[in-house]
Design an enzyme around this catalytic site. Structure first.
Site, short mmCIF file in Angstrom:
data_model
loop_
_atom_site.label_atom_id
_atom_site.label_comp_id
_atom_site.label_asym_id
_atom_site.label_seq_id
_atom_site.Cartn_x
_atom_site.Cartn_y
_atom_site.Cartn_z
CG ASN A 187 -0.19 0.00 2.54
OD1 ASN A 187 1.03 -0.03 2.58
ND2 ASN A 187 -0.94 0.02 3.63
CE LYS A 188 4.29 1.80 4.25
NZ LYS A 188 3.47 0.64 4.61
#
EC number: 2.6.1.102
Length: 369
Positions: A187-188
């Site tokens: 999710n970065k």
């Protein structure tokens, strides 16, 4: 029929990932060796200006290696941001050290330099290190924090897991301290599916971290071990994804900031809403748009967003009120607990459009008390 799910921060490929992965397969260097591991490390060094980088399996592994290299051991005190994700502080427990949590300030929502300095000026036992988190991609007051650590002889580890691309006075987060770490979890702002990077301007420390990350094998033709190590190196396959992702890092930062700008445009006239601030002379990457509601229940907002198939999530629950750390020392003034009780992260995927944000904002406004 529901809209297609809008996630908090979905992976967004650049287009070159498969091409580079194919080259890895052609070379047959699949394991934690190969040209793309080297290329990924070089891309981080070139982008951030740091002198040394080590690609590893996760941001948490990077923090663990930093603590080990710095000689943190059982019984040592390690300071840390309380308003953070658990991965920032788990490694303290790996080393059997004692976490001491420092609260946030209202100016940045990140670790308070004032509380940090107050503790270091009055504590009987000097902590060995501080792990400071740049929360949600926004800069902590890192120059003040670094100066305080230098004054008191405390090692500084920057958890820049969420803040790749963020700068303070033109200098990248992760490069102010003795060590910095980045995360490339799914999710970065950039992702390799899972992975991390340990960075430092101290070449000897990075070499020692590399040694520990590859099972602490001594320099013999056979497998000789005098110390214990870990299987922490990143694979060449994941590094190939990282190389492709780094080619679009500035585009991703610009898009995240544009998304925040849309949210601000639609919601800034709502008196009870306060967005996560940005310190002057800094550029956050706005990984997630974070805000608080001073009157309304954020749970109602979450429920309304879920009905239109949009993901949202509460702000991090501070570490000092987690059961795991109920016996840990903390220096707090209520700031992070208040933020947790009122705050929400909004969908900030870089594939989102202005229409998506407008729909989300209308839903938020309709759900307010």
């Amino acid at each position: 029929m529901k809209n297609k799910r809008i996630f908090l921060s979905a992976p967004h490929m650049s287009g070159n990932e498969l091409k580079y992965i194919e080259k890895v397969f052609e070379s047959n260097y699949i394991a934690p060796l190969g040209e793309y591991v080297n290329k990924f490390e070089e891309s981080i060094k070139n982008y951030t200006g740091v002198k040394n980088a080590l690609a590893v399996v996760s941001g948490t592994a990077a923090i663990h290696l930093a603590l080990r290299v710095l000689g943190i051991k059982e019984g040592d005190d390690v300071l840390a941001s309380t308003f953070t994700f658990i991965g920032s502080v788990n490694a303290i427990l790996y080393q059997r050290a004692n976490p001491i949590f420092i609260d946030s300030d209202n100016d940045s929502w990140n670790l308070s330099p004032k509380l940090l300095n107050k503790y270091l000026c009055t504590c009987e036992k000097k902590p060995k290190a501080l792990i400071v988190t740049h929360l949600y991609g926004m800069c902590a007051d890192i120059e003040k924090i670094a100066d305080i650590c230098n004054l008191h002889g405390v090692y500084l580890i920057e958890d820049a897991a969420e803040s790749l691309g963020a700068t303070y006075n033109g200098k990248h987060t992760g490069t102010f301290g003795d060590f910095g770490i980045y995360s490339f979890n799914g999710n970065k702002i950039l992702t390799t599916s899972g992975g991390g990077m340990l960075v430092s301007n101290n070449a000897k420390w990075i070499e020692k971290a590399k040694f520990y990350s590859t099972q602490a094998k001594e320099d013999f033709i056979h497998y000789e071990h005098e110390e214990y190590g870990y299987n922490y190196r990143m694979s060449n396959v994941l590094a190939a994804i990282g190389v492709a992702q780094m080619e679009v890092i500035e585009e991703r930062v610009a898009k995240k900031r544009e998304i925040f700008g849309w949210y601000e445009e639609y919601l800034s006239n709502i008196d009870e809403i306060i967005f996560m601030p940005e310190l002057s002379n800094s550029r956050g990457n706005r990984w997630l748009t974070a805000l608080t509601f001073s009157k309304s229940d954020y749970n109602k907002v979450m429920q309304a967003l879920d009905k239109i198939n949009v993901e949202s999530r509460p702000l991090w629950k501070p570490m000092h009120i987690q059961k795991l750390f109920e016996d840990a020392k903390c220096i707090v003034d209520g700031t992070s607990e208040k933020l947790f009780s009122q705050g929400l992260c909004l969908a900030s995927s870089t594939t989102m459009t202005r229409d998506d944000v407008e729909m989300i904002c209308k839903t938020i406004i309709d759900s307010l008390d």
